[in-house]
Design a protein around this motif. Structure first.
Motif, PDB file in Angstrom:
ATOM      1  N   ASP A   1       0.798  -1.227   0.000  1.00 47.47           N
ATOM      2  CA  ASP A   1       0.000   0.000   0.000  1.00 47.47           C
ATOM      3  C   ASP A   1       0.830   1.275   0.000  1.00 47.47           C
ATOM      4  OD1 ASP A   1      -2.403  -1.285  -0.193  1.00 47.47           O
ATOM      5  OD2 ASP A   1      -2.770  -1.321   1.956  1.00 47.47           O
ATOM      6  N   GLY A   2       2.122   1.164  -0.139  1.00 50.92           N
ATOM      7  CA  GLY A   2       2.953   2.351  -0.338  1.00 50.92           C
ATOM      8  C   GLY A   2       3.049   2.617  -1.832  1.00 50.92           C
ATOM      9  N   TYR A   3       4.089   3.313  -2.231  1.00 50.18           N
ATOM     10  CA  TYR A   3       4.296   3.595  -3.647  1.00 50.18           C
ATOM     11  C   TYR A   3       5.666   3.117  -4.091  1.00 50.18           C
ATOM     12  CZ  TYR A   3       0.130   6.471  -3.527  1.00 50.18           C
ATOM     13  OH  TYR A   3      -1.154   6.898  -3.396  1.00 50.18           O
ATOM     14  N   VAL A   4       5.732   2.712  -5.346  1.00 50.77           N
ATOM     15  CA  VAL A   4       6.970   2.303  -5.975  1.00 50.77           C
ATOM     16  C   VAL A   4       7.108   3.140  -7.247  1.00 50.77           C
ATOM     17  CG1 VAL A   4       8.168   0.412  -7.143  1.00 50.77           C
ATOM     18  CG2 VAL A   4       6.815  -0.051  -5.110  1.00 50.77           C
ATOM     19  N   SER A   5       8.318   3.606  -7.526  1.00 51.68           N
ATOM     20  CA  SER A   5       8.560   4.370  -8.753  1.00 51.68           C
ATOM     21  C   SER A   5       9.155   3.466  -9.818  1.00 51.68           C
ATOM     22  CB  SER A   5       9.519   5.526  -8.471  1.00 51.68           C
ATOM     23  OG  SER A   5       8.899   6.479  -7.649  1.00 51.68           O
ATOM     24  N   GLN A   6       8.658   3.610 -11.024  1.00 52.12           N
ATOM     25  CA  GLN A   6       9.202   2.907 -12.178  1.00 52.12           C
ATOM     26  C   GLN A   6       9.714   3.964 -13.148  1.00 52.12           C
ATOM     27  OE1 GLN A   6       5.754   0.750 -13.487  1.00 52.12           O
ATOM     28  NE2 GLN A   6       6.104  -0.932 -12.057  1.00 52.12           N
ATOM     29  N   ARG A   7      10.844   3.684 -13.763  1.00 48.56           N
ATOM     30  CA  ARG A   7      11.424   4.631 -14.714  1.00 48.56           C
ATOM     31  C   ARG A   7      11.174   4.154 -16.137  1.00 48.56           C
ATOM     32  NH1 ARG A   7      15.095   8.146 -12.147  1.00 48.56           N
ATOM     33  NH2 ARG A   7      15.439   7.526 -10.011  1.00 48.56           N
ATOM     34  N   GLY A   8      11.173   5.098 -17.039  1.00 45.08           N
ATOM     35  CA  GLY A   8      10.969   4.731 -18.429  1.00 45.08           C
ATOM     36  C   GLY A   8      11.285   5.864 -19.376  1.00 45.08           C
ATOM     37  N   LYS A   9      10.933   5.632 -20.627  1.00 48.02           N
ATOM     38  CA  LYS A   9      11.108   6.600 -21.707  1.00 48.02           C
ATOM     39  C   LYS A   9       9.761   6.818 -22.377  1.00 48.02           C
ATOM     40  CE  LYS A   9      15.721   6.949 -22.102  1.00 48.02           C
ATOM     41  NZ  LYS A   9      16.439   8.192 -22.139  1.00 48.02           N
ATOM     42  N   TRP A  10       9.553   8.005 -22.907  1.00 54.39           N
ATOM     43  CA  TRP A  10       8.331   8.276 -23.642  1.00 54.39           C
ATOM     44  C   TRP A  10       8.668   8.836 -25.017  1.00 54.39           C
ATOM     45  CZ3 TRP A  10       7.527  13.227 -25.293  1.00 54.39           C
ATOM     46  CH2 TRP A  10       8.187  14.255 -24.614  1.00 54.39           C
ATOM     47  N   ASN A  11       7.743   8.655 -25.951  1.00 53.07           N
ATOM     48  CA  ASN A  11       7.858   9.185 -27.302  1.00 53.07           C
ATOM     49  C   ASN A  11       6.476   9.686 -27.706  1.00 53.07           C
ATOM     50  OD1 ASN A  11       8.847   9.765 -29.893  1.00 53.07           O
ATOM     51  ND2 ASN A  11       8.262   7.748 -30.641  1.00 53.07           N
ATOM     52  N   PHE A  12       6.425  10.884 -28.250  1.00 50.24           N
ATOM     53  CA  PHE A  12       5.158  11.487 -28.630  1.00 50.24           C
ATOM     54  C   PHE A  12       5.164  11.783 -30.126  1.00 50.24           C
ATOM     55  CE2 PHE A  12       2.697  15.359 -29.428  1.00 50.24           C
ATOM     56  CZ  PHE A  12       1.460  14.948 -28.985  1.00 50.24           C
ATOM     57  N   TYR A  13       4.069  11.467 -30.807  1.00 46.05           N
ATOM     58  CA  TYR A  13       3.963  11.760 -32.234  1.00 46.05           C
ATOM     59  C   TYR A  13       2.493  11.839 -32.628  1.00 46.05           C
ATOM     60  CZ  TYR A  13       3.310   6.687 -32.429  1.00 46.05           C
ATOM     61  OH  TYR A  13       2.864   5.411 -32.217  1.00 46.05           O
ATOM     62  N   LEU A  14       2.252  12.402 -33.799  1.00 43.95           N
ATOM     63  CA  LEU A  14       0.901  12.474 -34.345  1.00 43.95           C
ATOM     64  C   LEU A  14       0.732  11.374 -35.382  1.00 43.95           C
ATOM     65  CD1 LEU A  14       0.531  16.311 -34.834  1.00 43.95           C
ATOM     66  CD2 LEU A  14      -0.487  14.904 -33.052  1.00 43.95           C
ATOM     67  N   LYS A  15      -0.433  10.719 -35.353  1.00 41.67           N
ATOM     68  CA  LYS A  15      -0.727   9.661 -36.306  1.00 41.67           C
ATOM     69  C   LYS A  15      -2.198   9.770 -36.677  1.00 41.67           C
ATOM     70  CE  LYS A  15      -0.487   4.665 -36.887  1.00 41.67           C
ATOM     71  NZ  LYS A  15      -0.137   3.399 -36.236  1.00 41.67           N
TER      72      LYS A  15
END
Length: 146
Positions: free
Chosen positions: A84-98
């Motif tokens: 019931d606590g919190y865990v952080s996950q790391r990642g990458k994002w990519n944004f585009y129009l389609k």
């Protein structure tokens, strides 16, 4: 001569639409980047998930997940832990129009305590359509989860 006039008008209009879409994409990401967005399930509608800035006065809940998108295309996802606590996950994002849709692709690196997992099981790929974004609320629609 009329053909070339129509062709040049069509080219000019197409260029205008492309520039307009690029400006729209930039405006969307200016609103999203640098803000910690917390899940606001009370505001979900029509198959979308709602997120609000962490400064929003949320009603009580057992826990809320969230995202923070950075300019360098990294992100942190806050998830509810089994305790019931919190865990952080790391990642990458990519944004585009389609096809007139604003698409946000995310690759999360899932850190597990059980290191017996295969490498590909430690990565989660997500894809969302950004339905709308303002300073006060973000609506996304999940496209897939792999």
């Amino acid at each position: 001569m009329k053909f070339f006039t129509k062709l040049s008008l069509l080219f000019t209009f197409s260029l205008f639409i492309i520039l307009l879409m690029a400006c729209q994409a930039e405006d969307i990401m200016k609103k999203v980047i640098g803000v910690t967005w917390i899940r606001s399930f009370e505001d979900d509608k029509e198959g979308t998930q709602a997120y609000r800035p962490e400064t929003y006065d949320f009603p009580p809940a057992r826990g809320r997940e969230g995202w923070r998108f950075e300019k360098d295309e990294t992100l942190t996802k806050q998830v509810i832990a089994p305790t019931d606590g919190y865990v952080s996950q790391r990642g990458k994002w990519n944004f585009y129009l389609k096809k007139d849709k604003a698409i946000l692709d995310i690759i999360l690196e899932i850190v597990q305590e059980n290191i017996d997992k295969k490498q590909d099981e430690k990565v989660k790929k997500l894809s969302y359509e950004i339905v709308s974004a303002s300073d006060s609320i973000l609506f996304v629609k999940k496209l897939n989860e792999k």
